[in-house]
Design an enzyme around this catalytic site. Structure first.
Site, PDB file in Angstrom:
ATOM      1  CB  ILE A 117      -0.983  -0.025   1.191  1.00 19.17           C
ATOM      2  CG1 ILE A 117      -1.956  -1.202   1.038  1.00 19.17           C
ATOM      3  CG2 ILE A 117      -1.737   1.299   1.290  1.00 19.17           C
ATOM      4  CD1 ILE A 117      -2.829  -1.468   2.255  1.00 19.17           C
ATOM      5  N   PRO A 145      15.285  -2.249   4.688  1.00 14.60           N
ATOM      6  CG  PRO A 145      17.515  -1.767   4.187  1.00 14.60           C
ATOM      7  CD  PRO A 145      16.659  -2.533   5.123  1.00 14.60           C
ATOM      8  CG  HIS A 157     -10.989   1.457   9.024  1.00 13.43           C
ATOM      9  ND1 HIS A 157     -10.483   0.774  10.093  1.00 13.43           N
ATOM     10  CD2 HIS A 157     -10.337   0.969   7.942  1.00 13.43           C
ATOM     11  CE1 HIS A 157      -9.554  -0.086   9.683  1.00 13.43           C
ATOM     12  NE2 HIS A 157      -9.446   0.009   8.383  1.00 13.43           N
TER      13      HIS A 157
HETATM   14  C1  GLV Z   1      -8.403  -2.606   6.400  1.00 12.22           C
HETATM   15  O1  GLV Z   1      -8.007  -1.861   7.252  1.00 12.22           O
HETATM   16  C2  GLV Z   1      -7.871  -3.912   6.187  1.00 12.22           C
HETATM   17  O2  GLV Z   1      -7.041  -4.367   6.994  1.00 12.22           O
HETATM   18  O3  GLV Z   1      -8.274  -4.567   5.207  1.00 12.22           O
HETATM   19  C1  GLV Z   2       0.165  -3.240   4.355  1.00 12.71           C
HETATM   20  O1  GLV Z   2      -0.882  -3.717   4.716  1.00 12.71           O
HETATM   21  C2  GLV Z   2       0.614  -3.275   2.974  1.00 12.71           C
HETATM   22  O2  GLV Z   2       0.099  -4.110   2.222  1.00 12.71           O
HETATM   23  O3  GLV Z   2       1.431  -2.434   2.639  1.00 12.71           O
END
Ligand code: GLV
Ligand code: GLV
Length: 324
Positions: free
Chosen positions: A160, A183, A289
């Site tokens: 994400i 990293p 949310h």
């Molecule tokens: C939302 O916050 C999820 O974890 O899918």
């Molecule tokens: C965290 O939930 C990601 O997928 O970056």
């Protein structure tokens, strides 16, 4: 062999359809849009082989003990799994399915929307139009902070976080910084992001975006010390979990002008009580949310999560099994 499954909420239509076609299962479902009361959840999982849950259900030791030894599969309609007591789950040999990847784009998109709404003060500006506060075009009125030429710090450059960076890059961001357990040069290269310490990230960033998962290491990470290192003109955004932030400390940072503004898609608790002090601050934008909340993404998540459940119960490979 007929297996018992408990489903803790009404699902998006595509998921509901798939669930209805499940064979060799008796399905008991909390058929509501409201959360299942704890007592009903405990009653429902007793003796169950499979559990379909949401991030608002706490899957802890008490629940696992109540479920008993039949429980083999837990499928959650989320990418986050901080509501699952993973140590206890692993001890019992229970398999877990979750929904990574399918919600990355929708969540990154919402994160950009929240960041822009916060730094360009959209909710406040809309309110001024409605209340008659809009008197004339005024040179310094409703000014905010823009992305062009800025430094953006991302805490947790996972799927994400990376998708957020890719979407922000065309806005003219000058530099990306990131922190995390390690990293990730293979990801970071695409946006030329530099791996730095939390100290450097907070000191140098104009925008700080939290997109890490909630773990013992990240719980309370954004505290007084953290905000005190941020620039007075900086904007803070959290789209991960409320508990990564010490909300009292954030409130103080916003009230005292230690930071310029904050945009939160997640809080503690959820829902946030309507009399919560943060809701009185003009420089705090709070969403309920909704990171993954597009029709198509929620349907896709539900289908994936139902498939995880059914494949798991059949002893087959899940499309998305959580392996930690
Ligand atoms: C939302 O916050 C999820 O974890 O899918
Ligand atoms: C965290 O939930 C990601 O997928 O970056």
């Amino acid at each position: 062999r007929i297996m018992k499954v408990f489903v803790s909420r009404r699902l998006p239509p595509e998921g509901q359809k798939l669930l209805a076609q499940a064979e060799n299962c008796t399905i008991q479902q909390w058929e509501s849009d409201d959360p299942v009361p704890r007592a009903e959840l405990l009653k429902g999982v007793a003796g169950a082989h499979g559990l379909f849950c949401l991030l608002s259900d706490s899957i802890d030791k008490e629940l696992l003990d109540t479920a008993g030894p039949n429980l083999k599969v837990i499928s959650t309609l989320s990418v986050g799994f901080d509501h699952l007591a993973m140590d206890e789950i692993k001890k019992r040999g229970i398999r877990v399915g979750y929904t990574p990847d399918v919600l990355t784009e929708a969540t990154a998109e919402l994160s950009v929307a929240l960041l822009l709404a916060t730094c360009r003060r959209l909710p406040e500006a809309i309110q001024e139009v409605k209340s008659g506060g809009w008197k004339s075009w005024t040179p310094m009125w409703m000014c905010g902070y823009g992305l062009s030429n800025s430094t953006v710090g991302i805490i947790g450059l996972g799927r994400i976080g990376m998708a957020i960076a890719q979407r922000l890059k065309p806005f003219g961001v000058k530099k990306f910084l990131y922190t995390g357990r390690r990293p990730r040069p293979e990801c970071a290269a695409g946006v030329n992001a530099e791996y730095v310490s939390h100290e450097k990230l907070t000191e140098d960033s104009d925008f700080v975006i939290v997109s890490c998962s909630l773990t013992p290491e990240t719980e309370g990470l954004c505290n007084k010390d953290f905000f005190s290192r941020m620039k007075k003109t900086s904007v803070f955004v959290n789209i991960s979990r409320g508990s990564v932030v010490n909300q009292e400390d954030l409130y103080q940072a916003l009230v005292t002008g230690q930071i310029a503004a904050a945009g939160l898609d997640v809080t503690t608790p959820e829902p946030l009580p309507t009399n919560h002090p943060l809701l009185n601050l003009k420089n705090c934008v709070i969403l309920p949310h909704i990171g993954s909340a597009t029709y198509s993404t929620r349907n896709t998540m539900a289908v994936l999560a139902v498939n995880n459940l059914l494949k798991g119960l059949a002893g087959e490979e899940m499309p998305s099994e959580l392996k930690i």
